[in-house]
Design an enzyme around this catalytic site. Structure first.
Site, PDB file in Angstrom:
ATOM      1  N   ASP A 112       0.867  -1.169   0.000  1.00 17.75           N
ATOM      2  CA  ASP A 112       0.000   0.000   0.000  1.00 17.75           C
ATOM      3  C   ASP A 112       0.910   1.227   0.000  1.00 17.75           C
ATOM      4  O   ASP A 112       2.066   1.151   0.435  1.00 17.75           O
ATOM      5  CB  ASP A 112      -0.906   0.007   1.246  1.00 17.75           C
ATOM      6  CG  ASP A 112      -2.072   0.975   1.122  1.00 17.75           C
ATOM      7  OD1 ASP A 112      -3.187   0.521   0.792  1.00 17.75           O
ATOM      8  OD2 ASP A 112      -1.874   2.183   1.347  1.00 17.75           O
ATOM      9  N   LYS A 158     -21.960  -4.696 -10.315  1.00 19.70           N
ATOM     10  CA  LYS A 158     -21.747  -3.795  -9.177  1.00 19.70           C
ATOM     11  C   LYS A 158     -22.259  -2.396  -9.509  1.00 19.70           C
ATOM     12  O   LYS A 158     -22.916  -1.750  -8.673  1.00 19.70           O
ATOM     13  CB  LYS A 158     -20.250  -3.742  -8.846  1.00 19.70           C
ATOM     14  CG  LYS A 158     -19.827  -2.655  -7.851  1.00 19.70           C
ATOM     15  CD  LYS A 158     -20.332  -2.927  -6.456  1.00 19.70           C
ATOM     16  CE  LYS A 158     -19.920  -1.807  -5.483  1.00 19.70           C
ATOM     17  NZ  LYS A 158     -18.500  -1.869  -5.112  1.00 19.70           N
ATOM     18  N   ASN A 195     -26.080  -2.351  -9.609  1.00 17.08           N
ATOM     19  CA  ASN A 195     -26.548  -2.373  -8.220  1.00 17.08           C
ATOM     20  C   ASN A 195     -26.390  -0.994  -7.575  1.00 17.08           C
ATOM     21  O   ASN A 195     -27.316  -0.473  -6.940  1.00 17.08           O
ATOM     22  CB  ASN A 195     -25.750  -3.411  -7.438  1.00 17.08           C
ATOM     23  CG  ASN A 195     -26.063  -3.382  -5.953  1.00 17.08           C
ATOM     24  OD1 ASN A 195     -27.071  -3.916  -5.512  1.00 17.08           O
ATOM     25  ND2 ASN A 195     -25.191  -2.767  -5.172  1.00 17.08           N
ATOM     26  N   ASN A 196     -25.206  -0.383  -7.754  1.00 20.00           N
ATOM     27  CA  ASN A 196     -24.957   0.917  -7.141  1.00 20.00           C
ATOM     28  C   ASN A 196     -25.799   2.020  -7.775  1.00 20.00           C
ATOM     29  O   ASN A 196     -26.206   2.958  -7.089  1.00 20.00           O
ATOM     30  CB  ASN A 196     -23.470   1.258  -7.231  1.00 20.00           C
ATOM     31  CG  ASN A 196     -22.667   0.490  -6.201  1.00 20.00           C
ATOM     32  OD1 ASN A 196     -23.145  -0.486  -5.633  1.00 20.00           O
ATOM     33  ND2 ASN A 196     -21.443   0.907  -5.970  1.00 20.00           N
ATOM     34  N   TYR A 197     -26.059   1.890  -9.068  1.00 21.77           N
ATOM     35  CA  TYR A 197     -26.919   2.876  -9.727  1.00 21.77           C
ATOM     36  C   TYR A 197     -28.288   2.900  -9.054  1.00 21.77           C
ATOM     37  O   TYR A 197     -28.806   3.967  -8.695  1.00 21.77           O
ATOM     38  CB  TYR A 197     -27.061   2.538 -11.206  1.00 21.77           C
ATOM     39  CG  TYR A 197     -27.865   3.542 -11.991  1.00 21.77           C
ATOM     40  CD1 TYR A 197     -27.252   4.679 -12.523  1.00 21.77           C
ATOM     41  CD2 TYR A 197     -29.233   3.382 -12.194  1.00 21.77           C
ATOM     42  CE1 TYR A 197     -27.983   5.616 -13.234  1.00 21.77           C
ATOM     43  CE2 TYR A 197     -29.967   4.310 -12.901  1.00 21.77           C
ATOM     44  CZ  TYR A 197     -29.344   5.423 -13.419  1.00 21.77           C
ATOM     45  OH  TYR A 197     -30.073   6.350 -14.121  1.00 21.77           O
ATOM     46  N   LYS A 244     -18.632   9.097  -6.895  1.00 21.75           N
ATOM     47  CA  LYS A 244     -17.723   8.434  -7.839  1.00 21.75           C
ATOM     48  C   LYS A 244     -18.444   7.319  -8.596  1.00 21.75           C
ATOM     49  O   LYS A 244     -18.365   7.215  -9.822  1.00 21.75           O
ATOM     50  CB  LYS A 244     -16.517   7.854  -7.101  1.00 21.75           C
ATOM     51  CG  LYS A 244     -15.592   7.010  -7.987  1.00 21.75           C
ATOM     52  CD  LYS A 244     -14.432   6.419  -7.188  1.00 21.75           C
ATOM     53  CE  LYS A 244     -14.817   5.224  -6.351  1.00 21.75           C
ATOM     54  NZ  LYS A 244     -14.874   3.961  -7.117  1.00 21.75           N
TER      55      LYS A 244
END
Length: 291
Positions: free
Chosen positions: A31, A171, A174-176, A240
């Protein structure tokens, strides 16, 4: 014991990686945050100085990064995964990014004889800690079967959505629905209050119908209506992902009027300093605008 290279151990990635360790895998973490790597070492992971080093000799490499651009940089940038990933290893992108960017990265890796599959996650950081995420997987059946024991360390619901790229597309669909529905709920409650209704009584009615089986039955009572805006899913992340879903719709010429209408609300919330609050803070924004 198989080694998993884990690239991106932030708010979601760290608990996911820790659950992989608990599942009996050796984790080699990378990271850009030294503090995150310090935590990973304290929990038994080894840490490295580059994405490429994380991939060396690993049976699986997981990327959990903010955008598809970050994933592409981790794969093809200096000291990236592409150069060190074994052809028999499996690269699993669990990030949420633009499907076209994922597709380009996957095709470029395929030309090198290496495999990338998508496995973005649903649910929140709490489920990430508990190992109860919903994981949407896109890829060949054999690859999904190979990855399933690893994915089951992080989630209790693993859904094979179809070929490569269908996980990230699922995804975003679903997020929409979730992100746009957030605006509808806030507007409905604001209208109820403007009409002089008892908000709690209105909610009691709505929760008894189809209209209330989404945010009102889950996120709203637990978060904004309880005065808790500690993020389970931040406004800025919703913003986003809405941009990404709108681009997905544009690519196929699909109608996306509600998403376009919702976008200014999320932008306004972010501009007003609400970006790191829970996404149900949109309700407070709509109430303020109505007043």
């Amino acid at each position: 014991m198989a080694t998993v290279g884990f690239i991106g151990v932030g708010v979601m990635g760290m608990p996911m990686a820790l659950n992989v360790i608990r599942g009996g895998y050796e984790v080699r973490a990378f990271d850009v945050s030294p503090a995150a790597l310090d935590v990973m070492r304290c929990h038994g992971a080894s840490t490295v100085d580059s994405a490429g080093q994380a991939a060396e000799g690993a049976a699986f490499v997981v990327t959990m990064l903010p955008t598809g651009e970050h994933v592409a940089e981790a794969v093809f940038g200096p000291e990236g995964v592409a150069a060190s990933l074994d052809p028999d290893s499996l690269l699993i992108d669990m990030s949420t990014g633009l499907p076209a960017r994922f597709d380009a990265t996957a095709r470029r890796l395929e030309d090198l004889g290496k495999t990338l599959m998508d496995a973005p996650v649903g649910r929140t950081s709490k489920e990430a800690e508990n190992g109860t995420l919903l994981i949407m997987v896109g890829g060949e059946a054999a690859d999904v079967g190979r990855a399933r024991p690893l994915l089951e360390c992080m989630g209790d619901t693993i859904i094979h959505c179809g070929p490569r790229g269908t996980g990230i597309r699922t995804k975003l669909v679903n997020n929409y629905l979730s992100i746009v529905s957030n605006i509808v709920v806030a507007e409905a409650l604001s209208i109820a209050e403007g009409a002089g209704l008892d908000r709690d009584k209105a909610i009691e009615v709505l929760m008894g119908t189809t209209a209330g089986r989404g945010h009102l039955a889950t996120t709203y009572p637990a978060k904004v209506l309880a005065g808790d805006l500690e993020p389970g899913f931040m406004v800025d992340l919703a913003l986003k992902d809405l941009h990404l879903a709108l681009q997905l719709g544009a690519d196929s010429g699909s109608s996306r009027s509600m998403g376009t209408s919702a976008l200014p609300f999320y932008e306004s919330a972010s501009d007003r300093g609400m970006g790191r609050l829970d996404w149900t803070a949109i309700y407070n924004l709509v109430r303020d605008m109505s007043a």
